[in-house]
Design an enzyme around this catalytic site. Structure first.
Site, PDB file in Angstrom:
ATOM      1  N   GLU A 149       0.866  -1.184   0.000  1.00 39.61           N
ATOM      2  CA  GLU A 149       0.000   0.000   0.000  1.00 39.61           C
ATOM      3  C   GLU A 149       0.905   1.237   0.000  1.00 39.61           C
ATOM      4  OE1 GLU A 149      -3.961  -1.589   2.412  1.00 39.61           O
ATOM      5  OE2 GLU A 149      -2.306  -0.814   3.584  1.00 39.61           O
ATOM      6  N   ASN A 187      -6.265  -3.291   6.327  1.00 33.91           N
ATOM      7  CA  ASN A 187      -6.565  -3.419   7.759  1.00 33.91           C
ATOM      8  C   ASN A 187      -7.882  -2.758   8.155  1.00 33.91           C
ATOM      9  OD1 ASN A 187      -4.491  -5.079   8.561  1.00 33.91           O
ATOM     10  ND2 ASN A 187      -3.073  -3.386   8.921  1.00 33.91           N
TER      11      ASN A 187
END
Ligand code: NAD
Length: 379
Positions: A149, A187
């Site tokens: 990411e 997440n």
């Protein structure tokens, strides 16, 4: 290209291996010299195994190893083009390291953090030049998990994210650009995988082995939520959940589980302590789940609907584009399908109805639907 890596623990050494494999010169620093020695000795074993399995040649293995230079002081980073920090998850300690680093590296050097949960904007704001700062979030184990990411903060230079995307691609990674929100993409979207599973066990609706079995057999997930929590470490997983919950200003959607808190308090952390939701001691038998078709369908639909709702909400908020949302969950946490495609396949109206039913039962904000899910379910 010269890459500096601060922190030679689990993530630092993995990222060092990735960068060195792609031909970069790597400078590796850790405040604990013994940790660097230990990590390099482990890397040697990892590379030997790759040679044994004929994944790389003996020369390549030597070359990778020799490209990583252990450093005893940050001063050795002075010629680096990019520094990736992977030290302890503590904002004050990270900030101190970045401020020291800024005095050493050139003005052109890009500074980045592998943080999982600290706001990139907040870290950048402590630097003299926040424009050169960006999040580069690898997944564990870094050499094996393809996803990265890339997270620009509010103060990050406009073109920097694209520059890092190109670099990560040259390292053989699958980079996705994410907004600087708590949990970034993976997440954040993955929270209900654990949260809903924990709730069903807490409420005696199902056992951990039933939940895991349902998700594996009906959803084709490689691991069920409890097996995965045991692998990640229940303490680590609990800490991510608490951080995401607090950082979203206590949005009830992300409310942590009391059961997980108790497991954490008891130090039943999972595989690493020998016991978590399952027993890992030598002669322990894994419990056999009591199969129940109706219950399995409920478990699967409940968890999957929550996940799809999160993916749709991430899309609505522009946390990432559709392709990035799909790739992130498949390449960062091994989901068998992209969640948006899965929603389409099952039917967004079915997902919406499942959440509606949950909301009706619990009267809790936790089950509120993304406005975009409602819209998509009417199409
Ligand atoms: P780790 O504990 O394995 O390693 C951290 C290392 O940092 C240790 O070797 C420690 O000696 C060193 N360190 C601590 N303070 C330091 C300082 N001031 N200067 C230099 N070195 C220092 O931790 P990890 O799991 O590799 O995590 C590192 C970072 O990566 C964290 O920000 C974490 O949130 C993030 N992250 C972890 C994972 C994961 O699954 N472990 C995944 C993605 C991101």
């Amino acid at each position: 290209m010269k890459i500096g890596i601060i922190g030679s623990g689990t993530m630092g050494i993995g990222i060092a291996q990735v960068a060195a494999t792609s031909g970069c010169a790597v400078f590796l620093y850790d405040a604990n010299v013994a940790q660097t020695e230990k990590s390099l000795a482990n890397l040697r074993k990892v590379l030997d195994r790759l040679v044994e399995k004929q994944k790389i040649s003996a020369e390549k293995s030597e070359d990778i190893f020799n490209k990583i230079k252990p450093c005893t002081e940050l001063q050795d980073f002075k010629d680096c083009d990019l520094v990736i920090e992977a030290i302890i998850e503590n904002k004050e300690i990270k900030t101190k390291v970045f401020q020291n680093l800024e005095e050493i590296v050139s003005d052109e050097c890009i500074i980045s953090s592998n943080t999982s949960s600290i706001s990139i904007t907040s870290l950048s704001a402590e630097l003299k030049n926040p424009k050169r700062f960006i999040g580069i979030h690898f997944f564990n184990p870094a050499p094996l998990m393809p996803l990265v990411e890339v997270i620009p903060g509010l103060l990050t230079e406009k073109n920097l994210a694209e520059e890092i995307v190109t670099l990560m691609e040259s390292w053989g990674k699958i980079p996705v650009i994410a907004k600087d929100v708590p949990g970034f993409i993976v997440n954040r979207i993955a929270r209900p995988f654990y949260g809903e599973a924990l709730r069903m066990v807490e409420e005696n609706i199902a056992t951990p082995e039933q939940v895991d079995d349902a998700m594996r057999t009906l959803g084709n997930f490689k691991m069920g939520p409890f097996e995965l929590m045991d692998l990640i470490g229940i303490d680590i997983n609990f800490s991510v959940t608490k951080t995401v919950y607090a950082d979203y200003f206590f949005d009830p959607k992300y409310k942590p589980s009391l059961l997980q808190q108790r497991m954490s308090e008891a130090k039943l952390h999972g595989r690493k302590t020998g016991k978590g939701f399952y027993d890992y001691s030598e002669n322990a038998q894994k419990p056999v789940p009591e199969k129940d078709e109706e219950l399995y369908h409920e478990i699967f639909m409940r968890i999957l609907s929550m996940l799809i709702n999160e993916a749709v909400e991430a899309k609505r908020l522009g946390i990432a584009n559709d392709q990035a949302i799909e790739l992130a969950m498949q390449k960062g946490v091994n989901y068998p399908k992209g969640l948006l495609a899965w929603g389409k396949e099952i039917g967004y109206s079915t997902i919406s109805e499942t959440l509606q039913k949950m909301y009706g039962q619990y009267q809790e904000e936790r089950y509120r639907q993304s406005p975009l899910l409602r819209k998509m379910s009417n199409k």
